[in-house]
Design a protein around this motif. Structure first.
Motif, PDB file in Angstrom:
ATOM      1  N   ALA A  54       7.370  24.640 -27.357  1.00 27.84           N
ATOM      2  CA  ALA A  54       6.086  25.108 -27.796  1.00 27.84           C
ATOM      3  C   ALA A  54       6.469  25.830 -28.882  1.00 27.84           C
ATOM      4  CB  ALA A  54       5.395  25.963 -26.771  1.00 27.84           C
ATOM      5  N   ALA A  55       7.488  26.607 -28.809  1.00 23.73           N
ATOM      6  CA  ALA A  55       7.814  27.348 -30.132  1.00 23.73           C
ATOM      7  C   ALA A  55       8.057  26.668 -31.428  1.00 23.73           C
ATOM      8  CB  ALA A  55       8.870  28.447 -30.081  1.00 23.73           C
ATOM      9  N   ALA A  68       7.659  38.583 -24.606  1.00 27.14           N
ATOM     10  CA  ALA A  68       6.085  37.859 -24.533  1.00 27.14           C
ATOM     11  C   ALA A  68       5.050  39.018 -24.848  1.00 27.14           C
ATOM     12  CB  ALA A  68       5.923  37.514 -23.005  1.00 27.14           C
ATOM     13  N   TRP A  69       5.342  40.201 -24.567  1.00 25.35           N
ATOM     14  CA  TRP A  69       4.325  41.284 -24.817  1.00 25.35           C
ATOM     15  C   TRP A  69       4.418  41.602 -26.369  1.00 25.35           C
ATOM     16  CZ3 TRP A  69       5.240  46.591 -26.661  1.00 25.35           C
ATOM     17  CH2 TRP A  69       4.331  47.274 -26.753  1.00 25.35           C
ATOM     18  N   VAL A  70       5.321  41.490 -27.160  1.00 30.29           N
ATOM     19  CA  VAL A  70       5.686  41.586 -28.358  1.00 30.29           C
ATOM     20  C   VAL A  70       4.983  40.532 -29.315  1.00 30.29           C
ATOM     21  CG1 VAL A  70       7.142  41.823 -30.493  1.00 30.29           C
ATOM     22  CG2 VAL A  70       7.509  43.016 -28.327  1.00 30.29           C
ATOM     23  N   THR A  71       5.183  39.363 -28.881  1.00 32.09           N
ATOM     24  CA  THR A  71       4.787  38.182 -29.512  1.00 32.09           C
ATOM     25  C   THR A  71       3.299  37.429 -29.044  1.00 32.09           C
ATOM     26  OG1 THR A  71       5.712  36.457 -28.113  1.00 32.09           O
ATOM     27  CG2 THR A  71       7.160  37.371 -29.752  1.00 32.09           C
ATOM     28  N   GLY A  72       3.042  37.967 -28.018  1.00 29.61           N
ATOM     29  CA  GLY A  72       1.804  37.476 -27.586  1.00 29.61           C
ATOM     30  C   GLY A  72       1.976  36.088 -26.820  1.00 29.61           C
ATOM     31  N   SER A  73       2.958  35.656 -26.541  1.00 31.36           N
ATOM     32  CA  SER A  73       3.136  34.257 -25.924  1.00 31.36           C
ATOM     33  C   SER A  73       3.200  34.256 -24.641  1.00 31.36           C
ATOM     34  CB  SER A  73       4.734  33.680 -26.479  1.00 31.36           C
ATOM     35  OG  SER A  73       5.026  32.541 -25.748  1.00 31.36           O
ATOM     36  N   GLY A  94       8.472  33.376 -34.986  1.00 35.78           N
ATOM     37  CA  GLY A  94      10.128  33.734 -35.419  1.00 35.78           C
ATOM     38  C   GLY A  94      10.649  34.381 -34.012  1.00 35.78           C
ATOM     39  N   PRO A  95      10.051  35.542 -33.405  1.00 37.11           N
ATOM     40  CA  PRO A  95      10.560  36.182 -32.341  1.00 37.11           C
ATOM     41  C   PRO A  95      10.390  35.416 -30.899  1.00 37.11           C
ATOM     42  CG  PRO A  95       9.307  37.705 -33.660  1.00 37.11           C
ATOM     43  CD  PRO A  95       8.936  36.184 -34.157  1.00 37.11           C
ATOM     44  N   MET A  96       9.502  34.515 -30.828  1.00 36.75           N
ATOM     45  CA  MET A  96       9.187  33.662 -29.671  1.00 36.75           C
ATOM     46  C   MET A  96      10.160  32.521 -29.632  1.00 36.75           C
ATOM     47  SD  MET A  96       6.029  31.103 -28.805  1.00 36.75           S
ATOM     48  CE  MET A  96       6.180  29.970 -27.557  1.00 36.75           C
ATOM     49  N   LEU A  97      10.512  32.220 -30.703  1.00 36.72           N
ATOM     50  CA  LEU A  97      11.709  31.060 -31.015  1.00 36.72           C
ATOM     51  C   LEU A  97      13.234  31.445 -30.540  1.00 36.72           C
ATOM     52  CD1 LEU A  97      11.963  28.009 -31.487  1.00 36.72           C
ATOM     53  CD2 LEU A  97      12.322  28.594 -33.900  1.00 36.72           C
ATOM     54  N   ALA A  98      13.138  32.868 -31.343  1.00 41.11           N
ATOM     55  CA  ALA A  98      14.697  33.755 -30.943  1.00 41.11           C
ATOM     56  C   ALA A  98      14.730  33.605 -29.566  1.00 41.11           C
ATOM     57  CB  ALA A  98      14.719  34.485 -31.961  1.00 41.11           C
ATOM     58  N   VAL A  99      13.782  34.557 -28.599  1.00 38.72           N
ATOM     59  CA  VAL A  99      13.901  34.738 -27.468  1.00 38.72           C
ATOM     60  C   VAL A  99      13.933  33.379 -26.372  1.00 38.72           C
ATOM     61  CG1 VAL A  99      12.552  35.831 -25.389  1.00 38.72           C
ATOM     62  CG2 VAL A  99      12.618  36.769 -27.737  1.00 38.72           C
TER      63      VAL A  99
END
Length: 304
Positions: free
Chosen positions: A174-175, A40-45, A124-129
Protein backbone atom coordinates in the motif's frame (compact mmCIF):
# COMPACT_ATOMS: atom_id res chain seq x y z
CA UNK A 1 -5.05 -42.38 38.47
CA UNK A 2 -3.51 -39.95 36.01
CA UNK A 3 -0.45 -38.42 34.43
CA UNK A 4 -1.26 -34.73 34.87
CA UNK A 5 1.92 -33.71 36.68
CA UNK A 6 4.11 -35.66 34.25
CA UNK A 7 2.38 -33.97 31.32
CA UNK A 8 2.85 -30.58 32.97
CA UNK A 9 6.57 -31.23 33.21
CA UNK A 10 6.60 -32.36 29.55
CA UNK A 11 4.94 -29.08 28.51
CA UNK A 12 7.50 -27.15 30.51
CA UNK A 13 10.47 -29.08 29.09
CA UNK A 14 9.22 -28.77 25.50
CA UNK A 15 9.02 -25.00 25.68
CA UNK A 16 11.62 -24.20 28.34
CA UNK A 17 14.62 -24.41 26.04
CA UNK A 18 12.94 -21.94 23.66
CA UNK A 19 12.00 -19.45 26.39
CA UNK A 20 14.85 -17.09 25.47
CA UNK A 21 13.80 -16.95 21.81
CA UNK A 22 10.18 -16.41 22.85
CA UNK A 23 11.15 -13.50 25.06
CA UNK A 24 13.28 -11.98 22.29
CA UNK A 25 10.43 -12.26 19.79
CA UNK A 26 7.97 -10.88 22.37
CA UNK A 27 10.12 -7.82 23.10
CA UNK A 28 10.81 -7.16 19.41
CA UNK A 29 7.17 -7.39 18.31
CA UNK A 30 5.84 -5.46 21.31
CA UNK A 31 8.23 -2.63 20.48
CA UNK A 32 7.26 -2.52 16.80
CA UNK A 33 3.57 -2.82 17.68
CA UNK A 34 3.91 0.46 19.56
CA UNK A 35 5.97 1.95 16.71
CA UNK A 36 3.26 1.03 14.20
CA UNK A 37 0.49 2.41 16.43
CA UNK A 38 2.33 5.73 16.81
CA UNK A 39 3.19 5.66 13.10
CA UNK A 40 -0.47 5.15 12.22
CA UNK A 41 -1.45 8.15 14.33
CA UNK A 42 1.30 10.36 12.87
CA UNK A 43 0.84 9.37 9.23
CA UNK A 44 -2.94 8.90 9.27
CA UNK A 45 -2.52 5.42 7.76
CA UNK A 46 -5.36 3.03 8.53
CA UNK A 47 -3.36 0.15 7.03
CA UNK A 48 -0.62 0.73 9.61
CA UNK A 49 -3.21 0.80 12.39
CA UNK A 50 -4.70 -2.49 11.22
CA UNK A 51 -1.23 -4.07 11.08
CA UNK A 52 -0.50 -2.80 14.60
CA UNK A 53 -3.69 -4.53 15.73
CA UNK A 54 -2.65 -7.69 13.94
CA UNK A 55 0.80 -7.51 15.50
CA UNK A 56 -0.95 -7.34 18.86
CA UNK A 57 -2.19 -10.90 18.18
CA UNK A 58 1.44 -11.96 17.83
CA UNK A 59 2.40 -10.32 21.12
CA UNK A 60 -0.58 -11.92 22.89
CA UNK A 61 0.13 -15.29 21.27
CA UNK A 62 3.76 -15.29 22.37
CA UNK A 63 2.73 -14.00 25.80
CA UNK A 64 0.29 -16.90 26.17
CA UNK A 65 3.01 -19.35 25.13
CA UNK A 66 5.32 -17.95 27.80
CA UNK A 67 2.51 -18.03 30.37
CA UNK A 68 1.71 -21.65 29.53
CA UNK A 69 5.36 -22.68 29.86
CA UNK A 70 5.63 -20.87 33.20
CA UNK A 71 2.35 -22.36 34.43
CA UNK A 72 3.48 -25.85 33.45
CA UNK A 73 6.74 -25.46 35.35
CA UNK A 74 4.88 -24.25 38.47
CA UNK A 75 1.88 -26.53 38.24
CA UNK A 76 2.47 -28.36 41.52
CA UNK A 77 3.80 -25.52 43.70
CA UNK A 78 0.45 -24.43 45.15
CA UNK A 79 -1.65 -27.12 46.81
CA UNK A 80 -4.85 -25.13 46.30
CA UNK A 81 -4.36 -24.93 42.53
CA UNK A 82 -4.72 -28.61 41.78
CA UNK A 83 -4.63 -27.97 38.01
CA UNK A 84 -1.98 -25.28 38.18
CA UNK A 85 -2.51 -22.06 36.19
CA UNK A 86 -3.17 -23.65 32.81
CA UNK A 87 -6.54 -21.90 32.37
CA UNK A 88 -4.83 -18.48 32.34
CA UNK A 89 -3.84 -19.18 28.75
CA UNK A 90 -7.48 -19.75 27.81
CA UNK A 91 -8.71 -16.60 29.59
CA UNK A 92 -6.00 -14.55 27.87
CA UNK A 93 -7.02 -16.02 24.51
CA UNK A 94 -10.65 -15.02 25.04
CA UNK A 95 -9.68 -11.48 26.08
CA UNK A 96 -7.41 -11.31 23.03
CA UNK A 97 -10.26 -12.34 20.72
CA UNK A 98 -12.69 -9.79 22.16
CA UNK A 99 -10.19 -6.93 21.97
CA UNK A 100 -9.05 -7.77 18.45
CA UNK A 101 -12.62 -8.09 17.21
CA UNK A 102 -13.20 -4.52 18.37
CA UNK A 103 -10.03 -3.31 16.63
CA UNK A 104 -10.90 -5.12 13.39
CA UNK A 105 -14.47 -3.77 13.35
CA UNK A 106 -13.21 -0.23 13.99
CA UNK A 107 -10.71 -0.55 11.12
CA UNK A 108 -13.41 -1.85 8.75
CA UNK A 109 -15.89 0.91 9.63
CA UNK A 110 -13.22 3.61 9.34
CA UNK A 111 -12.00 2.16 6.02
CA UNK A 112 -15.52 2.23 4.55
CA UNK A 113 -15.86 5.84 5.67
CA UNK A 114 -12.56 6.73 3.98
CA UNK A 115 -13.62 5.28 0.64
CA UNK A 116 -15.85 8.34 0.10
CA UNK A 117 -12.95 10.74 0.50
CA UNK A 118 -9.62 9.01 1.23
CA UNK A 119 -7.36 11.37 3.21
CA UNK A 120 -3.74 11.87 2.33
CA UNK A 121 -1.18 9.99 4.39
CA UNK A 122 2.47 10.75 5.04
CA UNK A 123 3.94 8.19 2.67
CA UNK A 124 7.61 8.49 3.70
CA UNK A 125 7.10 7.70 7.41
CA UNK A 126 4.45 5.10 6.52
CA UNK A 127 6.91 3.31 4.22
CA UNK A 128 9.69 3.44 6.84
CA UNK A 129 7.46 2.02 9.57
CA UNK A 130 6.10 -0.67 7.23
CA UNK A 131 9.65 -1.79 6.36
CA UNK A 132 10.56 -1.88 10.06
CA UNK A 133 7.45 -3.94 10.85
CA UNK A 134 8.26 -6.40 8.09
CA UNK A 135 11.85 -6.80 9.32
CA UNK A 136 10.61 -7.34 12.88
CA UNK A 137 8.25 -10.08 11.72
CA UNK A 138 10.95 -11.80 9.68
CA UNK A 139 13.32 -11.82 12.67
CA UNK A 140 10.58 -13.13 14.99
CA UNK A 141 9.68 -15.77 12.39
CA UNK A 142 13.29 -17.00 12.29
CA UNK A 143 13.54 -16.98 16.09
CA UNK A 144 10.48 -19.22 16.50
CA UNK A 145 10.89 -21.54 13.52
CA UNK A 146 13.06 -24.15 15.26
CA UNK A 147 10.84 -24.44 18.33
CA UNK A 148 7.63 -24.71 16.29
CA UNK A 149 8.29 -28.40 15.64
CA UNK A 150 8.85 -29.25 19.31
CA UNK A 151 6.32 -27.25 21.33
CA UNK A 152 2.61 -26.72 20.74
CA UNK A 153 2.72 -23.29 22.38
CA UNK A 154 5.74 -22.16 20.36
CA UNK A 155 4.03 -23.41 17.20
CA UNK A 156 0.97 -21.29 17.97
CA UNK A 157 3.14 -18.18 18.35
CA UNK A 158 5.05 -19.09 15.18
CA UNK A 159 1.83 -19.31 13.15
CA UNK A 160 0.70 -15.94 14.54
CA UNK A 161 3.93 -14.32 13.30
CA UNK A 162 3.62 -16.07 9.94
CA UNK A 163 0.15 -14.57 9.50
CA UNK A 164 1.40 -11.12 10.41
CA UNK A 165 4.11 -11.37 7.77
CA UNK A 166 1.35 -11.39 5.16
CA UNK A 167 -0.28 -8.30 6.69
CA UNK A 168 3.06 -6.46 6.83
CA UNK A 169 3.67 -7.16 3.14
CA UNK A 170 0.21 -5.75 2.41
CA UNK A 171 1.01 -2.50 4.25
CA UNK A 172 4.32 -2.24 2.41
CA UNK A 173 2.52 -2.71 -0.92
CA UNK A 174 0.00 0.00 0.00
CA UNK A 175 2.79 2.42 0.91
CA UNK A 176 4.62 1.64 -2.33
CA UNK A 177 1.49 2.13 -4.46
CA UNK A 178 0.75 5.48 -2.83
CA UNK A 179 4.36 6.61 -3.20
CA UNK A 180 4.50 5.70 -6.89
CA UNK A 181 0.99 6.61 -8.04
CA UNK A 182 -0.57 8.83 -5.38
CA UNK A 183 -3.59 6.49 -5.31
CA UNK A 184 -4.78 7.05 -1.74
CA UNK A 185 -7.39 4.29 -1.93
CA UNK A 186 -4.60 1.74 -1.47
CA UNK A 187 -4.48 2.53 2.27
CA UNK A 188 -8.14 1.75 3.15
CA UNK A 189 -8.19 -1.22 0.74
CA UNK A 190 -5.25 -2.87 2.52
CA UNK A 191 -6.83 -1.97 5.88
CA UNK A 192 -10.01 -3.79 4.87
CA UNK A 193 -7.96 -6.79 3.73
CA UNK A 194 -6.10 -7.00 7.04
CA UNK A 195 -9.31 -6.48 9.02
CA UNK A 196 -11.03 -9.29 7.13
CA UNK A 197 -7.96 -11.44 7.72
CA UNK A 198 -8.12 -10.80 11.48
CA UNK A 199 -11.85 -11.40 12.06
CA UNK A 200 -12.07 -15.12 11.14
CA UNK A 201 -9.00 -15.86 13.22
CA UNK A 202 -10.39 -14.04 16.25
CA UNK A 203 -13.70 -15.88 15.82
CA UNK A 204 -11.92 -19.24 15.79
CA UNK A 205 -9.82 -18.21 18.79
CA UNK A 206 -12.88 -17.10 20.78
CA UNK A 207 -14.81 -20.25 19.86
CA UNK A 208 -11.92 -22.48 20.94
CA UNK A 209 -11.49 -20.58 24.22
CA UNK A 210 -15.22 -20.74 25.02
CA UNK A 211 -15.28 -24.44 24.22
CA UNK A 212 -12.57 -24.98 26.83
CA UNK A 213 -14.24 -22.72 29.41
CA UNK A 214 -17.61 -24.48 29.15
CA UNK A 215 -15.72 -27.79 29.51
CA UNK A 216 -17.00 -29.28 26.28
CA UNK A 217 -15.26 -32.35 24.95
CA UNK A 218 -12.34 -31.53 22.61
CA UNK A 219 -13.28 -31.53 18.91
CA UNK A 220 -11.08 -34.52 18.09
CA UNK A 221 -12.61 -36.70 20.84
CA UNK A 222 -15.92 -38.52 20.31
CA UNK A 223 -17.22 -39.21 23.83
CA UNK A 224 -19.31 -42.15 22.60
CA UNK A 225 -16.17 -43.72 21.15
CA UNK A 226 -14.34 -43.18 24.45
CA UNK A 227 -17.18 -44.94 26.29
CA UNK A 228 -17.20 -47.80 23.79
CA UNK A 229 -13.42 -48.11 24.02
CA UNK A 230 -13.51 -48.39 27.80
CA UNK A 231 -16.42 -50.85 27.71
CA UNK A 232 -14.51 -53.00 25.25
CA UNK A 233 -11.60 -53.56 27.63
CA UNK A 234 -11.24 -56.99 29.20
CA UNK A 235 -12.69 -56.96 32.71
CA UNK A 236 -14.93 -53.89 32.22
CA UNK A 237 -18.67 -54.56 32.48
CA UNK A 238 -19.93 -50.97 32.18
CA UNK A 239 -18.89 -47.32 32.09
CA UNK A 240 -20.80 -44.39 33.61
CA UNK A 241 -20.19 -40.81 34.81
CA UNK A 242 -17.81 -40.28 31.89
CA UNK A 243 -16.53 -36.73 31.41
CA UNK A 244 -13.95 -35.47 28.88
CA UNK A 245 -12.77 -31.87 28.71
CA UNK A 246 -9.77 -29.69 27.86
CA UNK A 247 -7.69 -28.05 30.56
CA UNK A 248 -5.69 -25.88 28.17
CA UNK A 249 -4.34 -26.27 24.64
CA UNK A 250 -2.96 -29.76 24.14
CA UNK A 251 -4.03 -31.04 27.57
CA UNK A 252 -7.14 -33.26 27.53
CA UNK A 253 -8.59 -34.63 30.77
CA UNK A 254 -11.08 -37.40 31.49
CA UNK A 255 -12.84 -38.98 34.44
CA UNK A 256 -15.04 -42.08 34.52
CA UNK A 257 -16.47 -44.82 36.71
CA UNK A 258 -15.68 -48.36 35.55
CA UNK A 259 -17.78 -51.28 36.72
CA UNK A 260 -15.63 -54.41 36.74
CA UNK A 261 -16.59 -57.95 35.90
CA UNK A 262 -16.64 -60.36 38.79
CA UNK A 263 -13.13 -61.61 39.40
CA UNK A 264 -11.48 -58.98 37.19
CA UNK A 265 -7.96 -57.97 38.21
CA UNK A 266 -7.87 -54.24 39.05
CA UNK A 267 -4.30 -53.34 38.03
CA UNK A 268 -4.39 -54.69 34.44
CA UNK A 269 -7.76 -53.02 33.81
CA UNK A 270 -6.47 -49.63 34.96
CA UNK A 271 -3.27 -49.99 32.93
CA UNK A 272 -5.22 -50.97 29.79
CA UNK A 273 -7.67 -48.09 30.25
CA UNK A 274 -4.89 -45.57 30.65
CA UNK A 275 -3.02 -46.88 27.61
CA UNK A 276 -6.15 -46.88 25.44
CA UNK A 277 -7.08 -43.31 26.39
CA UNK A 278 -3.54 -42.16 25.65
CA UNK A 279 -3.08 -43.99 22.35
CA UNK A 280 -6.52 -43.50 20.78
CA UNK A 281 -7.62 -40.12 22.14
CA UNK A 282 -4.41 -38.36 23.30
CA UNK A 283 -5.86 -38.05 26.83
CA UNK A 284 -2.88 -37.71 29.17
CA UNK A 285 -4.68 -37.27 32.50
CA UNK A 286 -7.48 -39.67 33.46
CA UNK A 287 -9.10 -40.19 36.85
CA UNK A 288 -10.78 -43.60 36.88
CA UNK A 289 -12.94 -44.93 39.69
CA UNK A 290 -13.38 -48.70 39.65
CA UNK A 291 -16.34 -50.47 41.24
CA UNK A 292 -17.38 -54.12 41.64
CA UNK A 293 -20.64 -55.20 40.04
CA UNK A 294 -22.48 -55.31 43.37
CA UNK A 295 -21.72 -51.59 43.92
CA UNK A 296 -23.55 -50.60 40.74
CA UNK A 297 -26.10 -47.86 41.41
CA UNK A 298 -24.68 -46.90 44.81
CA UNK A 299 -21.41 -45.28 43.76
CA UNK A 300 -22.70 -41.81 44.44
CA UNK A 301 -22.07 -40.43 40.97
CA UNK A 302 -23.19 -36.92 40.12
CA UNK A 303 -26.61 -36.43 38.51
CA UNK A 304 -26.12 -33.05 36.80
Amino acid sequence: MGAGHDHGRQVARAGEKHRGRLWAAFALLATFMLVEAVGAWVTGSLALLSDAGHMFTDVLGIGMALAAITAASRASRDGQRTFGLYRMEVLAALANAVLLSGVALYVLVEALRRFDDPPEVLVGPMLAVAVGGLVANVVAFLLLRAGSTESLNVRGAYLEVLGDLIASVGVLVAAGVIALTGWWYADPIVAVGVGLFILPRTYRLARAALRVLVQAAPPHVDVAEVRDGLRGLDGVADVHDLHVWTLTSGMEVASAHLTLDTGADLAPVLAAARQMLHDRFRIEHATLQVEPRDAEGVCGGAHW
